[in-house]
Design a protein around this motif. Structure first.
Motif, PDB file in Angstrom:
ATOM      1  N   LEU A 177      40.718  47.513  33.670  1.00  0.00           N
ATOM      2  CA  LEU A 177      39.674  47.593  34.691  1.00  0.00           C
ATOM      3  C   LEU A 177      39.190  49.027  34.880  1.00  0.00           C
ATOM      4  CD1 LEU A 177      41.096  45.105  37.350  1.00  0.00           C
ATOM      5  CD2 LEU A 177      39.045  44.786  35.955  1.00  0.00           C
ATOM      6  N   ARG A 181      35.595  48.193  33.646  1.00  0.00           N
ATOM      7  CA  ARG A 181      34.910  47.478  34.730  1.00  0.00           C
ATOM      8  C   ARG A 181      33.426  47.798  34.832  1.00  0.00           C
ATOM      9  NH1 ARG A 181      32.299  44.816  37.003  1.00  0.00           N
ATOM     10  NH2 ARG A 181      32.385  43.877  39.079  1.00  0.00           N
ATOM     11  N   HIS A 186      30.090  40.925  36.214  1.00  0.00           N
ATOM     12  CA  HIS A 186      31.172  40.260  36.942  1.00  0.00           C
ATOM     13  C   HIS A 186      32.428  40.256  36.085  1.00  0.00           C
ATOM     14  CE1 HIS A 186      28.319  38.969  39.903  1.00  0.00           C
ATOM     15  NE2 HIS A 186      27.677  38.169  39.076  1.00  0.00           N
ATOM     16  N   TYR A 188      36.205  38.276  35.909  1.00  0.00           N
ATOM     17  CA  TYR A 188      37.046  37.185  36.397  1.00  0.00           C
ATOM     18  C   TYR A 188      38.478  37.422  35.940  1.00  0.00           C
ATOM     19  CZ  TYR A 188      32.521  34.945  37.087  1.00  0.00           C
ATOM     20  OH  TYR A 188      31.225  34.667  37.480  1.00  0.00           O
ATOM     21  N   ILE A 189      39.412  37.534  36.878  1.00  0.00           N
ATOM     22  CA  ILE A 189      40.835  37.627  36.553  1.00  0.00           C
ATOM     23  C   ILE A 189      41.402  36.218  36.640  1.00  0.00           C
ATOM     24  CG2 ILE A 189      43.066  38.602  37.168  1.00  0.00           C
ATOM     25  CD1 ILE A 189      41.589  40.942  38.457  1.00  0.00           C
ATOM     26  N   LYS A 211      41.853  42.716  42.329  1.00  0.00           N
ATOM     27  CA  LYS A 211      40.492  42.158  42.340  1.00  0.00           C
ATOM     28  C   LYS A 211      39.687  42.741  43.495  1.00  0.00           C
ATOM     29  CE  LYS A 211      40.424  38.834  45.787  1.00  0.00           C
ATOM     30  NZ  LYS A 211      39.353  38.443  46.731  1.00  0.00           N
ATOM     31  N   ASN A 212      40.333  43.102  44.592  1.00  0.00           N
ATOM     32  CA  ASN A 212      39.610  43.731  45.704  1.00  0.00           C
ATOM     33  C   ASN A 212      39.201  45.160  45.361  1.00  0.00           C
ATOM     34  OD1 ASN A 212      39.699  41.496  47.397  1.00  0.00           O
ATOM     35  ND2 ASN A 212      41.594  42.134  48.409  1.00  0.00           N
ATOM     36  N   TYR A 214      38.702  46.485  42.449  1.00  0.00           N
ATOM     37  CA  TYR A 214      37.762  46.596  41.326  1.00  0.00           C
ATOM     38  C   TYR A 214      36.626  45.571  41.410  1.00  0.00           C
ATOM     39  CZ  TYR A 214      41.002  49.866  39.165  1.00  0.00           C
ATOM     40  OH  TYR A 214      41.794  50.969  38.908  1.00  0.00           O
ATOM     41  N   THR A 215      36.477  44.944  42.567  1.00  0.00           N
ATOM     42  CA  THR A 215      35.394  43.983  42.818  1.00  0.00           C
ATOM     43  C   THR A 215      35.339  42.915  41.725  1.00  0.00           C
ATOM     44  OG1 THR A 215      34.160  45.892  43.690  1.00  0.00           O
ATOM     45  CG2 THR A 215      32.993  43.790  43.572  1.00  0.00           C
ATOM     46  N   CYS A 216      36.419  42.155  41.638  1.00  0.00           N
ATOM     47  CA  CYS A 216      36.522  41.066  40.669  1.00  0.00           C
ATOM     48  C   CYS A 216      36.600  39.730  41.405  1.00  0.00           C
ATOM     49  CB  CYS A 216      37.763  41.225  39.794  1.00  0.00           C
ATOM     50  SG  CYS A 216      37.850  42.798  38.905  1.00  0.00           S
ATOM     51  N   THR A 217      36.541  38.666  40.650  1.00  0.00           N
ATOM     52  CA  THR A 217      36.750  37.312  41.167  1.00  0.00           C
ATOM     53  C   THR A 217      38.077  36.801  40.622  1.00  0.00           C
ATOM     54  OG1 THR A 217      34.378  36.842  41.273  1.00  0.00           O
ATOM     55  CG2 THR A 217      35.855  34.948  41.165  1.00  0.00           C
ATOM     56  N   LEU A 218      38.909  36.272  41.507  1.00  0.00           N
ATOM     57  CA  LEU A 218      40.238  35.809  41.103  1.00  0.00           C
ATOM     58  C   LEU A 218      40.252  34.283  40.973  1.00  0.00           C
ATOM     59  CD1 LEU A 218      43.196  36.434  40.459  1.00  0.00           C
ATOM     60  CD2 LEU A 218      43.668  36.439  42.921  1.00  0.00           C
TER      61      LEU A 218
END
Length: 404
Positions: A177, A181, A186, A188-189, A211-212, A214-218
């Motif tokens: 990341l 990143r 986007h 997705y982890i 995810k918070n 690095y602004t990801c979606t879990l």
């Protein structure tokens, strides 16, 4: 086969024969066997009873006769089609969205304290549907290397770049990341909560933190966590206290719930998007009303099955201890207890030996697991008793000594 038949074989038949021979030589040939389920976690095959250590009925609900009698007492003229019908007639977007679906999704929203829930036909349907619907060319999917085959297939169907990080290696995720990143729209982890072949657990708290930051979606697949873990049976995410911090939390009804289907809990916006874009949802016939009605019946009981969850945890821990006493290698912390063997043929031979002692044990081999990591996958459920399991570790150790 006659000489004439051999001469008439097509190139495809010849190719299939060659490939099947290779599968057999590698100790990876599989067949299905007719069986029936009985009490106390057992199955019957050809009139012989075995303790079933190969199933996923973790709470013993799929074979609980008392529950089945209770469920079917609701059958009457008013419910025979609306709740007990055998076919849904079409996809959910056509005429397959029978009344029990609304009830089930309402129960899911209440149980998970979430905005929305969407039911799919199976865990496979959900995992090949979500990522292709969401992940596009400018996106990145970061997935645990030991994610289930259905998740891998979903990644392959997506248009995103995929990087599979070493199993449970959160430092590796952060390294990726940190350098990658900014190149993607986007990220997705993707992870399982409890890994289906190893029985170990993800640190979901760490994944939420990553995810918070690095602004990801879990995306967390709780197939082996729902029902069996958490104070109310919501899964490992509930147990670790971050249930409502996961954007895509999925679970299956085909394991601890003793039924059929799968679900995702998420925002309403997400559910609406998936209903309109996930091809495995749109282009398949809905579940039969009776299957969905059973789930409506079971989901109200799931939060109250703490004793069954404790029973499973205790049995699994005791089994791990006894396996270790026999110098057998195992790991994990869930009710999935692997016994590591290594060689595929050796694992097959030991599994066959266990059948002679009345234990139905399956050898898990490549491609389900990496090469040279074949194992016996022992799955514990709440209907079992320790007296049934107690002889197993000694039998495995003896068979390993004889065949090694």
């Amino acid at each position: 086969m006659s000489n004439k038949q051999e001469e008439e074989r097509s190139p495809l038949q010849e190719n299939l024969i060659t490939r099947l021979h290779a599968i057999k030589e590698q100790g990876q040939f599989r067949q299905v066997i007719p069986l029936s389920h009985t009490d106390k976690g057992c199955i019957t095959i050809d009139d012989k009873q075995f303790l079933n250590l190969a199933g996923n009925d973790y709470l013993g609900l799929a074979t609980n006769r008392n529950l089945h009698h209770e469920f079917f007492t609701g059958l009457n003229e008013d419910t025979i089609l609306s709740s007990y019908g055998m076919g849904s007639t079409a996809s959910r977007l056509m005429t397959g969205n029978t009344n029990p679906y609304a009830t089930l999704e309402k129960h899911l929203k209440e149980l998970y304290a979430t905005e929305s829930a969407l039911v799919f036909n199976s865990g496979y349907h959900i995992n090949i549907g979500i990522l292709p619907a969401l992940a596009e060319k400018k996106d990145l999917i970061l997935a645990d290397k030991l994610c289930h085959a259905s998740l891998i297939d979903g990644m392959r169907l997506s248009r995103a770049k995929v990087i599979r990080y070493p199993h449970l290696d959160y430092e590796a995720i952060e390294r990726i990341l940190r350098t990658e990143r900014s190149a993607y729209r986007h990220v997705y982890i993707v992870t399982e909560s409890i890994f289906s072949m190893d029985g170990d657990e993800a640190d979901l708290v760490k994944l939420v933190d990553l995810k918070n930051r690095y602004t990801c979606t879990l995306y967390v697949d709780e197939a082996h966590g729902v029902g069996i873990r958490g104070a109310r049976g919501c899964g490992l995410a509930e147990e670790q206290g971050i249930q409502n911090e996961i954007e895509l939390l999925t679970g299956t009804f085909g394991k601890a719930y003793g039924g059929q289907g799968a679900f995702v809990v998420c925002t309403k916006q997400m559910a609406d998007f998936l209903l309109n874009t996930a091809r495995s949802q749109i282009f398949t016939t809905g579940l039969p009303p009776i299957s969905v009605h059973w789930l409506c019946f079971i989901i109200e009981k799931i939060p109250h099955l703490q004793e069954q969850r404790r029973t499973v945890a205790c049995l699994a821990e005791q089994l791990r201890q006894e396996l270790a006493q026999q110098d057998l290698r195992t790991h994990g912390t869930s009710n999935i207890v692997p016994v590591m063997i290594g060689d595929s043929n050796l694992a097959m031979n030991i599994a066959e030996n266990m059948a002679a002692y009345g234990f139905w044990v399956k050898a898990v081999r490549p491609p389900t697991v990496p090469a040279n990591t074949s194992r016996l996958r022992l799955s514990i459920n709440a209907a079992m008793e320790w007296s049934q399991l107690a002889p197993l570790p000694q039998h495995i150790a003896k068979a390993l000594r004889e065949h090694a």
